[in-house]
Design an enzyme around this catalytic site. Structure first.
Site, PDB file in Angstrom:
ATOM      1  N   LYS A 153       1.255   4.081  -3.033  1.00 12.55           N
ATOM      2  CA  LYS A 153       0.917   5.501  -2.868  1.00 12.55           C
ATOM      3  C   LYS A 153       2.127   6.371  -3.207  1.00 12.55           C
ATOM      4  O   LYS A 153       2.003   7.437  -3.804  1.00 12.55           O
ATOM      5  CB  LYS A 153       0.429   5.789  -1.443  1.00 12.55           C
ATOM      6  CG  LYS A 153      -0.888   5.139  -1.063  1.00 12.55           C
ATOM      7  CD  LYS A 153      -2.065   5.532  -1.928  1.00 12.55           C
ATOM      8  CE  LYS A 153      -2.606   6.917  -1.685  1.00 12.55           C
ATOM      9  NZ  LYS A 153      -3.851   7.179  -2.469  1.00 12.55           N
ATOM     10  N   TYR A 180       0.821  -1.220   0.000  1.00 10.28           N
ATOM     11  CA  TYR A 180       0.000   0.000   0.000  1.00 10.28           C
ATOM     12  C   TYR A 180       0.858   1.274   0.000  1.00 10.28           C
ATOM     13  O   TYR A 180       0.729   2.102  -0.910  1.00 10.28           O
ATOM     14  CB  TYR A 180      -1.010  -0.022   1.160  1.00 10.28           C
ATOM     15  CG  TYR A 180      -1.776   1.279   1.286  1.00 10.28           C
ATOM     16  CD1 TYR A 180      -2.765   1.618   0.379  1.00 10.28           C
ATOM     17  CD2 TYR A 180      -1.478   2.187   2.301  1.00 10.28           C
ATOM     18  CE1 TYR A 180      -3.449   2.827   0.475  1.00 10.28           C
ATOM     19  CE2 TYR A 180      -2.163   3.391   2.412  1.00 10.28           C
ATOM     20  CZ  TYR A 180      -3.146   3.709   1.502  1.00 10.28           C
ATOM     21  OH  TYR A 180      -3.809   4.908   1.600  1.00 10.28           O
TER      22      TYR A 180
HETATM   23  N1  LIG Z   1      -8.686   6.632   5.168  1.00 14.42           N
HETATM   24  C1  LIG Z   1      -7.544   7.198   5.493  1.00 14.42           C
HETATM   25  O1  LIG Z   1      -7.201   7.315   6.684  1.00 14.42           O
HETATM   26  C2  LIG Z   1      -6.643   7.745   4.426  1.00 14.42           C
HETATM   27  C3  LIG Z   1      -5.483   8.409   4.838  1.00 14.42           C
HETATM   28  C4  LIG Z   1      -4.621   8.912   3.868  1.00 14.42           C
HETATM   29  C5  LIG Z   1      -4.936   8.788   2.528  1.00 14.42           C
HETATM   30  N2  LIG Z   1      -6.053   8.133   2.148  1.00 14.42           N
HETATM   31  C6  LIG Z   1      -6.330   8.052   0.707  1.00 14.42           C
HETATM   32  O2  LIG Z   1      -7.592   8.644   0.472  1.00 14.42           O
HETATM   33  C7  LIG Z   1      -8.235   8.029  -0.631  1.00 14.42           C
HETATM   34  C8  LIG Z   1      -9.636   7.633  -0.226  1.00 14.42           C
HETATM   35  O3  LIG Z   1      -9.543   6.721   0.857  1.00 14.42           O
HETATM   36  P1  LIG Z   1     -10.814   6.270   1.684  1.00 14.42           P
HETATM   37  O4  LIG Z   1     -10.369   6.055   3.070  1.00 14.42           O
HETATM   38  O5  LIG Z   1     -11.936   7.158   1.371  1.00 14.42           O
HETATM   39  O6  LIG Z   1     -11.047   4.827   1.047  1.00 14.42           O
HETATM   40  P2  LIG Z   1     -12.382   4.170   0.528  1.00 14.42           P
HETATM   41  O7  LIG Z   1     -12.065   2.748   0.270  1.00 14.42           O
HETATM   42  O8  LIG Z   1     -13.512   4.472   1.430  1.00 14.42           O
HETATM   43  O9  LIG Z   1     -12.623   4.934  -0.828  1.00 14.42           O
HETATM   44  C9  LIG Z   1     -11.964   4.618  -2.003  1.00 14.42           C
HETATM   45  C10 LIG Z   1     -12.966   4.656  -3.134  1.00 14.42           C
HETATM   46  O10 LIG Z   1     -12.270   4.321  -4.337  1.00 14.42           O
HETATM   47  C11 LIG Z   1     -13.076   3.427  -5.050  1.00 14.42           C
HETATM   48  N3  LIG Z   1     -12.253   2.565  -5.882  1.00 14.42           N
HETATM   49  C12 LIG Z   1     -11.419   1.593  -5.466  1.00 14.42           C
HETATM   50  N4  LIG Z   1     -10.881   0.976  -6.517  1.00 14.42           N
HETATM   51  C13 LIG Z   1     -11.390   1.580  -7.619  1.00 14.42           C
HETATM   52  C14 LIG Z   1     -11.215   1.387  -8.999  1.00 14.42           C
HETATM   53  N5  LIG Z   1     -10.420   0.416  -9.472  1.00 14.42           N
HETATM   54  N6  LIG Z   1     -11.865   2.202  -9.849  1.00 14.42           N
HETATM   55  C15 LIG Z   1     -12.695   3.155  -9.386  1.00 14.42           C
HETATM   56  N7  LIG Z   1     -12.910   3.379  -8.094  1.00 14.42           N
HETATM   57  C16 LIG Z   1     -12.260   2.596  -7.217  1.00 14.42           C
HETATM   58  C17 LIG Z   1     -13.812   2.604  -4.014  1.00 14.42           C
HETATM   59  O11 LIG Z   1     -14.976   1.995  -4.564  1.00 14.42           O
HETATM   60  C18 LIG Z   1     -14.095   3.641  -2.948  1.00 14.42           C
HETATM   61  O12 LIG Z   1     -15.351   4.232  -3.153  1.00 14.42           O
HETATM   62  C19 LIG Z   1      -7.351   6.867  -1.042  1.00 14.42           C
HETATM   63  O13 LIG Z   1      -6.614   7.241  -2.166  1.00 14.42           O
HETATM   64  C20 LIG Z   1      -6.441   6.647   0.151  1.00 14.42           C
HETATM   65  O14 LIG Z   1      -5.205   6.128  -0.235  1.00 14.42           O
HETATM   66  C21 LIG Z   1      -6.929   7.617   3.070  1.00 14.42           C
HETATM   67  C1  LIG Z   2      -4.290  -1.199  18.680  1.00 13.78           C
HETATM   68  C2  LIG Z   2      -3.711  -1.415  17.329  1.00 13.78           C
HETATM   69  C3  LIG Z   2      -2.586  -2.435  17.401  1.00 13.78           C
HETATM   70  C4  LIG Z   2      -4.789  -1.871  16.392  1.00 13.78           C
HETATM   71  C5  LIG Z   2      -4.440  -1.641  14.955  1.00 13.78           C
HETATM   72  C6  LIG Z   2      -4.845  -0.260  14.517  1.00 13.78           C
HETATM   73  C7  LIG Z   2      -4.636  -0.149  13.009  1.00 13.78           C
HETATM   74  C8  LIG Z   2      -5.705  -1.006  12.326  1.00 13.78           C
HETATM   75  C9  LIG Z   2      -4.670   1.294  12.561  1.00 13.78           C
HETATM   76  C10 LIG Z   2      -3.602   2.128  13.304  1.00 13.78           C
HETATM   77  C11 LIG Z   2      -3.185   3.238  12.354  1.00 13.78           C
HETATM   78  C12 LIG Z   2      -4.091   3.116  11.156  1.00 13.78           C
HETATM   79  C13 LIG Z   2      -3.626   3.693   9.838  1.00 13.78           C
HETATM   80  C14 LIG Z   2      -3.313   5.181   9.923  1.00 13.78           C
HETATM   81  O1  LIG Z   2      -4.311   5.882  10.628  1.00 13.78           O
HETATM   82  C15 LIG Z   2      -3.127   5.827   8.615  1.00 13.78           C
HETATM   83  C16 LIG Z   2      -3.501   5.256   7.460  1.00 13.78           C
HETATM   84  C17 LIG Z   2      -3.162   5.965   6.207  1.00 13.78           C
HETATM   85  C18 LIG Z   2      -4.074   5.734   5.052  1.00 13.78           C
HETATM   86  O2  LIG Z   2      -3.449   6.074   3.858  1.00 13.78           O
HETATM   87  C19 LIG Z   2      -4.727   4.399   4.997  1.00 13.78           C
HETATM   88  C20 LIG Z   2      -5.241   3.939   6.331  1.00 13.78           C
HETATM   89  C21 LIG Z   2      -4.141   3.914   7.383  1.00 13.78           C
HETATM   90  C22 LIG Z   2      -3.078   2.919   6.928  1.00 13.78           C
HETATM   91  C23 LIG Z   2      -4.707   3.472   8.761  1.00 13.78           C
HETATM   92  C24 LIG Z   2      -5.147   1.985   8.719  1.00 13.78           C
HETATM   93  C25 LIG Z   2      -5.486   1.421  10.083  1.00 13.78           C
HETATM   94  C26 LIG Z   2      -4.352   1.590  11.071  1.00 13.78           C
HETATM   95  C27 LIG Z   2      -3.123   0.806  10.624  1.00 13.78           C
END
Ligand SMILES: NC(=O)c1ccc[n+]([C@@H]2O[C@H](COP(=O)([O-])OP(=O)(O)OC[C@H]3O[C@@H](n4cnc5c(N)ncnc54)[C@H](O)[C@@H]3O)[C@@H](O)[C@H]2O)c1
Ligand SMILES: CC(C)CCC[C@@H](C)[C@H]1CC[C@H]2[C@@H]3[C@H](O)C=C4C[C@@H](O)CC[C@]4(C)[C@H]3CC[C@]12C
Length: 369
Positions: A163, A159
């Site tokens: 990214k 992952y």
């Molecule tokens: N959730 C977090 O904490 C977090 C933190 C940093 C960055 N991000 C980034 O933010 C973005 C959104 O994350 P999120 O948490 O909303 O995830 P999410 O899984 O809720 O949303 C991702 C969306 O992308 C769509 N998607 C996935 N594969 C696809 C494909 N092949 N074609 C078209 N659509 C597709 C999914 O259907 C979903 O609706 C991602 O790029 C992720 O890397 C998330």
């Molecule tokens: C008590 C712990 C050991 C339980 C595990 C928690 C774990 C599932 C959580 C901790 C941190 C979380 C990630 C973090 O907030 C940031 C991101 C960046 C984003 O790009 C995608 C999601 C992610 C990886 C979170 C995923 C869940 C994590 C690893």
């Protein structure tokens, strides 16, 4: 997007517009982007909530498509002024194969860039991640760092690798000539851990706590800071960045911005308790109940079980060596770059963000949302 055409209505495309963050970006654009003429929402899985948006004054076009399919992306991008590319496969639990993660996050992003170039779309905002920087595999802390903080970014997990590669593609594409001769202007936003309405992991922790009779057990020392940012503020930052990319192309083009707001610096679990506490859960232990080496062992065991069981069943526990490393390594940001470059101020205070999240957890925890 010329100055002379102030009243010109713009076409925006949001990829991944039905995801956790994507839905907030879509709603924020509709509420706060006065120049929005048409909003295209592109996602592999379209949400039913999109229907209600179609009755508003802005034309909302739902496009079911896959970012890995170049022709579908090109068709969606054609005629758009701005693309917010937030679609991604967020998988740190081993659900998808490394190849699939790469295909969606890297090839999908390449397809978006090429579509902009071919069809003449000039402005691209990419949702990157803090994980492009870290935490790294060596467990080095990143303590309240900013975009210029030196840090050894070492990626092994599919992952963050994907990214990081995708972000690089987006930044390197800045300045490329798009169809019609104008330059492509790109920037990347790097959220830390996003929380807020729609955050499924928060809901899962809540349900798990309810199953355990209202208790959660501390696993990570309270001293480990984990960066968090409210989804509404991340969405607002995307809207502002997209709006300002044209006017401030020279400054913003090719730049990265961490996403930040007034959320407090806390450990992952203590932060979650800001919401789960008011919902009736308690975190047991001022210190972790298990020694760290036991967690390392359990995480490794989970990884082994996942591998052994894969031919039979998909075993996807929250705890694995990677999630343990992320949760137990300090990674927080302290920056004002987005404010300096494009005037970003958080739209939601910490109190607002907290209240909204608590209300959502309460509702989501008791329903099948
Ligand atoms: N959730 C977090 O904490 C977090 C933190 C940093 C960055 N991000 C980034 O933010 C973005 C959104 O994350 P999120 O948490 O909303 O995830 P999410 O899984 O809720 O949303 C991702 C969306 O992308 C769509 N998607 C996935 N594969 C696809 C494909 N092949 N074609 C078209 N659509 C597709 C999914 O259907 C979903 O609706 C991602 O790029 C992720 O890397 C998330
Ligand atoms: C008590 C712990 C050991 C339980 C595990 C928690 C774990 C599932 C959580 C901790 C941190 C979380 C990630 C973090 O907030 C940031 C991101 C960046 C984003 O790009 C995608 C999601 C992610 C990886 C979170 C995923 C869940 C994590 C690893």
């Amino acid at each position: 997007m010329a100055d002379s055409a102030q009243a010109q209505k713009l076409v925006y495309l949001v990829t991944g517009g039905c995801g956790f963050l994507g839905e907030h970006v879509v709603r924020m654009l509709l509420q706060r982007e006065p120049r929005l003429g048409e909003l295209r929402v592109f996602d592999r899985h379209l949400g039913p909530w999109l229907e209600e948006l179609k009755t508003g004054p802005v034309r909302v076009t739902a496009i079911q498509g896959d970012v890995t399919e170049a022709h579908e992306v090109a068709a969606a991008v054609a005629g758009a002024h701005v693309v917010i590319h937030t679609a991604g496969l967020v998988d740190v639990f081993g659900r998808a194969s490394p190849e699939t993660i790469h295909e969606v996050n890297v090839q999908g992003t390449r397809n978006v860039i090429e579509a902009c170039v071919q069809t003449g779309t000039q402005f691209l905002v990419y949702t990157s991640s803090m994980e492009v920087v870290g935490p790294n595999t060596k467990g080095h802390p990143f303590y309240r760092g900013n975009e210029d903080t030196l840090y050894e970014a070492v990626h092994r997990h599919p992952y963050p690798c994907s990214k990081a590669l995708a972000e690089r593609l987006v930044l390197e594409a800045n300045g490329r000539e798009v169809h019609g001769g104008l330059p492509l202007v790109t920037c990347a936003l790097r959220p830390t851990g996003i929380y807020g309405e729609g955050h499924q992991i928060m809901r899962d922790f809540y349900r798990q706590g309810l199953r355990l009779g209202g208790w959660l057990f501390r696993a990570i020392p309270a001293s480990v800071e984990h960066g968090r940012v409210y989804v509404g503020n991340v969405a607002w930052m995307h809207v502002l960045a997209a709006r300002e990319l044209e006017r401030r192309a020279a400054l913003m083009g090719g730049q990265v911005y961490f996403c930040y707001d007034g959320s407090p610096y806390k450990s992952y679990e203590d932060f979650n308790m800001e919401f789960l506490g008011p919902c009736g859960l308690q975190l047991v232990g001022a210190r972790p109940l298990l020694p760290y080496w036991v967690l390392v062992f359990l995480a490794a065991l989970n990884a082994l079980l996942q591998w052994l069981l894969r031919p039979l069943v998909l075993y996807v526990p929250l705890l694995n060596p990677y999630t343990l490393a992320v949760a137990s390594t300090t990674f927080t940001v302290s920056t004002d770059k987005a404010q300096r470059h494009f005037g970003y101020e958080p739209l939601f205070s910490w109190e607002d963000s907290r209240t909204r999240t608590i209300l959502w957890v309460q509702a989501a925890g008791s329903s099948a949302q």
